[in-house]
Enzyme design. Structure first.
Site, PDB file in Angstrom:
ATOM      1  N   HIS A  89       0.787  -1.232   0.000  1.00 40.44           N
ATOM      2  CA  HIS A  89       0.000   0.000   0.000  1.00 40.44           C
ATOM      3  C   HIS A  89       0.817   1.277   0.000  1.00 40.44           C
ATOM      4  CE1 HIS A  89      -4.186  -1.376   0.473  1.00 40.44           C
ATOM      5  NE2 HIS A  89      -3.620  -2.437   1.013  1.00 40.44           N
ATOM      6  N   ARG A 109      -6.368  11.973   5.518  1.00 36.60           N
ATOM      7  CA  ARG A 109      -5.455  12.128   6.642  1.00 36.60           C
ATOM      8  C   ARG A 109      -4.474  13.272   6.360  1.00 36.60           C
ATOM      9  NH1 ARG A 109      -5.704   8.181  10.838  1.00 36.60           N
ATOM     10  NH2 ARG A 109      -3.906   9.338  11.592  1.00 36.60           N
ATOM     11  N   LYS A 118     -14.191   8.575  -4.994  1.00 36.17           N
ATOM     12  CA  LYS A 118     -15.494   8.918  -4.418  1.00 36.17           C
ATOM     13  C   LYS A 118     -15.974  10.254  -4.971  1.00 36.17           C
ATOM     14  CE  LYS A 118     -13.896   6.827  -0.114  1.00 36.17           C
ATOM     15  NZ  LYS A 118     -13.251   7.186   1.182  1.00 36.17           N
TER      16      LYS A 118
HETATM   17  C1  PLP Z   1     -11.973   7.273   1.479  1.00 34.29           C
HETATM   18  C2  PLP Z   1     -11.543   7.727   2.815  1.00 34.29           C
HETATM   19  C3  PLP Z   1     -10.195   7.979   3.054  1.00 34.29           C
HETATM   20  C4  PLP Z   1      -9.126   7.864   1.998  1.00 34.29           C
HETATM   21  O1  PLP Z   1      -8.981   9.105   1.368  1.00 34.29           O
HETATM   22  P1  PLP Z   1      -7.705   9.432   0.458  1.00 34.29           P
HETATM   23  O2  PLP Z   1      -8.032  10.758  -0.123  1.00 34.29           O
HETATM   24  O3  PLP Z   1      -7.650   8.353  -0.590  1.00 34.29           O
HETATM   25  O4  PLP Z   1      -6.523   9.448   1.348  1.00 34.29           O
HETATM   26  C5  PLP Z   1      -9.832   8.427   4.319  1.00 34.29           C
HETATM   27  N1  PLP Z   1     -10.751   8.585   5.295  1.00 34.29           N
HETATM   28  C6  PLP Z   1     -12.062   8.364   5.079  1.00 34.29           C
HETATM   29  C7  PLP Z   1     -13.025   8.581   6.196  1.00 34.29           C
HETATM   30  C8  PLP Z   1     -12.497   7.919   3.841  1.00 34.29           C
HETATM   31  O5  PLP Z   1     -13.797   7.678   3.653  1.00 34.29           O
END
Ligand code: PLP
Length: 848
Positions: free
Chosen positions: A381, A573, A684
């Site tokens: 990852h 994060r 998303k």
């Molecule tokens: C999807 C998701 C992430 C991952 O986000 P990235 O932009 O890919 O780092 C982190 N936290 C939550 C709550 C998420 O739903």
């Protein structure tokens, strides 16, 4: 009771109460048809649970009681399907998939269950008839925050897809008593609060004390004529809790099994035989601490090790317990099983499986190794060195002596093979060893995973290329056929149907509902890209989502935002490599431009940034303080008005993602090229109709390929450019950019002079010092391109029709990023199973 405005699509009905008036949306069954009988059944069951399960009547019931009554009602619909699915697996005996992960970031379960069972409309109507509000009850549920970010959320999306694809899959993880901390912002700083998510009970889990297993620690190894024995161990019990995982309308209900550490009844009693009974009972906590709390590090392990080095060898008991617990099922019919390791965290499954096969089942060593490799597969990852796990051998010697022996033996075999292929190449042997020599001898967990797996995959094409060409270059040369790519995905059930029903409806009106389980069908929307009513409908849904989110912010945090402004969102994060600082510099630049020219027209923006910082990550916490401080100045400057706002979104988590992502116009995915393995947040936003401003990093590369690069806002260095800057002699020199870019210089000077922190002018000296002198992620090198690109974003935003056409094109081209596609690839190319389209027959009710 408060009336929360989102989640359910009645945007045309201001009251947000169910409409009984032949609303066009009622014809679309994406949330299930509410038959009269179903509604009556839900009502009846709800009242029964309120009475028998909650032991309350309507005079004394609290909103939480109502939530629990509804949760039990919905859960009842899972039970028959769950039993039947497991029975089906028992009879057909398909290959079992075990997805091992230390994190499952599930979020809430109630609405997801209703969506996947097609019960949402029936429940909505029933709850309405009872004089309650479904959305309000949904808000009472605690997030299951058993994850940090993308990695844990990926595991959750995969469970949904595996169930929807009819795979006989199990998620194996840990039932942390405390999930990811709740983030409070106090005086602009992050403050952590314990996440006591089980306080009111968890209606979705079923404890299975009858399947409790012993997990061994410490002790010593005896080599006897009839095999190796691990003796005098200390035992901790692993208690499984099963949670149902429903597929989308296919009657499949799989199991997520989370383990909880339990001290045995005789724990420590021998040692404290002489009267210290009380002490011994108190010491049970020591064993049970193993599953107490999720470690809040995302893409950093170092911080944590540094601290917990001496007394508390933190993660090993947890990881070892996890892997030992997963063993029973897997050792039974081992070739009928696939184990997928979500990063190196569950790496101990490899020596553990060897131990079971060799020491317990008496399988010949070479045969056992063949089986282990055929069974296990490893997903990498990250390539960030601080996130690669390297565990001190000294911890293993005491805690898991037999596993250490096995790892040494495996390493010996592996190195013998390398030495035979590359005679005399000592440096290669050193590079490829599982054991790293040095003042602190360490086990390189990634190397262990690579040698113990038949497949190793990265999580986006660019990342898999980096895995092959740099991190695991030597291993790739040795066994190129092992290395694969599996680009991440997200489940369209939670991340479209559940969180953005308005958009799901306008899509379904045009192309039907097939996209819910075959997201590639979104391509059909390209046909409607010039259809004025469709453009208007998509824009309208976005505007409604923005209004709802603005109302939420006002209600929860008393902040007023301009709902017609561009919602510019970066939620993830907090990490230097994700470059929230670049975003922050843009905000400051816009602010200075407004101040410089207050009468000039500006494209109004609301910049929203959210995310948690690892509690031990100083720079991440400073970044939060900087964002909140910049917001404080900008948001209160009368010259700015509602042209610009900078909002820090407190406590970003799954349930907040479900609210903010459907409301976003612009998605910020701006990591330094080569550092973000894939990202899933980016996907998303794309599915939910936000446009992306991003670097050619992670899955952004494939998003640009799918939609056409001209339909995203791509800027900045490519991986090759970053590498060129890193090459010897061409050191990245932040000062050059600082000196040649006046707006950058002004922003940095403001930060360092205390313009944003008048009460503590030196507050941000560490941040400025990092940016100027040791910025590993080269923020300044992309500043100019980023600011320019943001200008293009503004230009397009001024033309709403063109903006929305681009949005539609992005949605139409987002089909690749369904986790159904990802899981289908894992199934065929790693696990050797075929997804099954046929639904399991509907359940029978229990016989009397
Ligand atoms: C999807 C998701 C992430 C991952 O986000 P990235 O932009 O890919 O780092 C982190 N936290 C939550 C709550 C998420 O739903």
């Amino acid at each position: 009771m408060r009336n929360l405005p989102w989640c359910h699509p009645r945007p045309l009905v201001p009251s947000s109460k169910p409409s009984h008036d032949g609303d066009r949306r009622k014809q679309i069954s994406v949330r299930g048809i509410a038959g009269l009988g179903d509604v009556a059944e839900v009502r009846k069951s709800f009242n029964r649970h309120l009475h028998f399960t909650l032991v309350k009547d309507r005079n004394v019931a609290t909103p939480r009681d109502y939530y629990f009554a509804l949760a039990h009602t919905v859960r009842d619909h899972l039970v028959g399907r769950w039993i039947r699915t497991q029975q089906h697996y028992y009879e057909r005996d398909p290959k079992r998939i075990y997805y091992l992960s230390l994190e499952f970031y599930m979020g809430r379960t109630l609405q997801n269950t209703m969506v996947n069972l097609g019960l949402q409309n029936a429940c909505d109507e029933a709850i309405y008839q009872l004089g309650l509000d479904l959305e309000e009850l949904e808000e009472i549920e605690e997030d299951a925050g058993l994850g940090n970010g993308g990695l844990g959320r990926l595991a959750a999306c995969f469970l949904d897809s595996m169930a929807t694809l009819g795979l006989a899959a199990y998620g194996y993880g840990i039932r942390y008593e405390f999930g990811i901390f709740n983030q409070k912002i106090v005086d602009g700083w992050q403050v952590e609060e314990a996440d006591d998510w089980l306080r009111y009970g968890n209606p979705w889990e079923k404890a299975r004390p009858e399947y409790m297993l012993p997990v061994h620690f410490y002790g010593r190894v005896e080599h006897t004529p009839d095999g190796v024995k691990w003796v005098d161990t200390q035992v901790v019990l692993a208690m499984p809790y099963d949670t149902p995982v429903p597929g989308y309308k296919n009657n499949t209900v799989n199991t997520m099994r989370l383990w909880s550490a339990k001290a045995p009844n005789d724990f420590n009693l021998q040692e404290f035989n002489m009267g210290d009974y009380i002490e011994a009972v108190l010491d049970r906590n020591l064993a049970e601490n193993i599953s107490r709390v999720l470690y809040p590090n995302d893409n950093v392990r170092k911080n944590c090790y540094e601290k917990s080095f001496g007394a508390d060898p933190y993660p090993i008991p947890m990881h070892a317990g996890h892997c030992q617990s997963a063993r029973t099922e897997t050792s039974k019919s081992v070739l009928q099983v696939a184990i997928q390791l979500n990063d190196t965290h569950p790496a101990l499954s490899i020596p553990e499986l060897m131990r079971i096969l060799v020491d317990v089942e008496k399988v010949d060593w070479d045969k056992a190794w063949e089986i282990t490799k055929k069974t296990c597969a490893y997903t990498n990852h990250t390539v960030l060195p601080e996130a690669l796990e390297r565990w001190p051998v000294s911890m293993f010697e005491k805690l898991l002596p037999r596993h250490l022996e096995i790892i040494y033996a495996l390493n010996q075999m592996h190195l013998d093979r390398v030495a035979a292929l590359y005679p005399g190449d000592i440096d290669r042997l050193r590079r490829m060893s599982v054991i790293e020599e040095g003042d602190c001898k360490r086990i390189n967990m990634a190397h262990l995973c690579v040698i113990g797996s038949h497949a190793v995959n990265g999580v986006a094409r660019i990342h898999s290329d980096i895995v092959r060409n740099s991190v695991f270059k030597d291993f790739y040369e040795l066994e190129p056929e092992k290395f694969q790519n599996k680009t991440n995905g997200i489940t369209p059930r939670r991340w479209l149907l559940l969180c953005n029903p308005g958009l799901a409806d306008v899509i379904a009106e045009k192309i039907g509902e097939g996209f819910i389980t075959d997201l590639s069908q979104l391509k059909k929307l390209l046909e409607f890209i010039d259809n004025e009513t469709f453009i208007r409908d998509v824009a309208k849904v976005k505007q409604e989502n923005k209004l709802k989110f603005a109302a939420y912010l006002e209600e929860q945090y008393k902040v007023k935002i301009n709902p017609t402004s561009m919602f510019d969102v970066q939620v993830k994060r907090i990490h230097e490599y994700k470059r929230q600082l670049l975003n922050c510099l843009h905000a400051i630049t816009l602010y200075n431009r407004i101040r410089c020219n207050p009468s000039k027209s500006f494209v109004p923006r609301t910049i929203m940034i959210g995310g948690k910082a690892a509690p031990g990550y100083h720079m991440a916490k400073m970044i939060i303080k900087l964002i909140t401080s910049v917001g404080e100045v900008i948001n209160n400057d009368p010259y700015v008005g509602d042209k610009l706002k900078v909002i820090f979104l407190e406590n970003y988590r799954v349930s907040l993602a479900e609210k903010v992502i459907p409301a976003a116009d612009l998605s910020q995915q701006i990591s330094t090229a080569g550092t973000e393995a894939s990202g899933t947040g980016n996907m998303k936003f794309m599915v939910n109709g936000a446009l992306t401003i991003g670097t050619m990093d992670g899955a952004n590369v494939e998003m640009a390929e799918e939609a056409g690069e001209e339909n995203l806002f791509i800027f900045g260095m490519r991986v090759e450019d970053v590498e060129a800057l890193d090459r010897k002699g061409l050191v990245y020199n932040a000062r050059e950019y600082y000196e040649s870019l006046p707006e950058l210089r002004q922003a940095i000077d403001q930060i360092s002079s205390g313009f944003f922190s008048p009460r503590d002018p030196g507050c941000f000296k560490d941040v400025v010092n990092m940016l100027m002198y040791h910025d590993r992620f080269k923020v300044f090198a992309d500043y100019e391109a980023y600011i320019k690109c943001q200008g293009q974003v503004d230009q397009l935003f001024m033309d709403p029709r063109e903006w929305t056409r681009k949005v539609i094109r992005n949605i139409a081209c987002s089909g690749k990023f369904s986790s159904d596609r990802t899981i289908t690839e894992y199934a065929r190319e790693i696990w050797g199973v075929e997804p099954s389209a046929t639904a399991i027959p509907p359940p029978n009710l229990p016989r009397n």
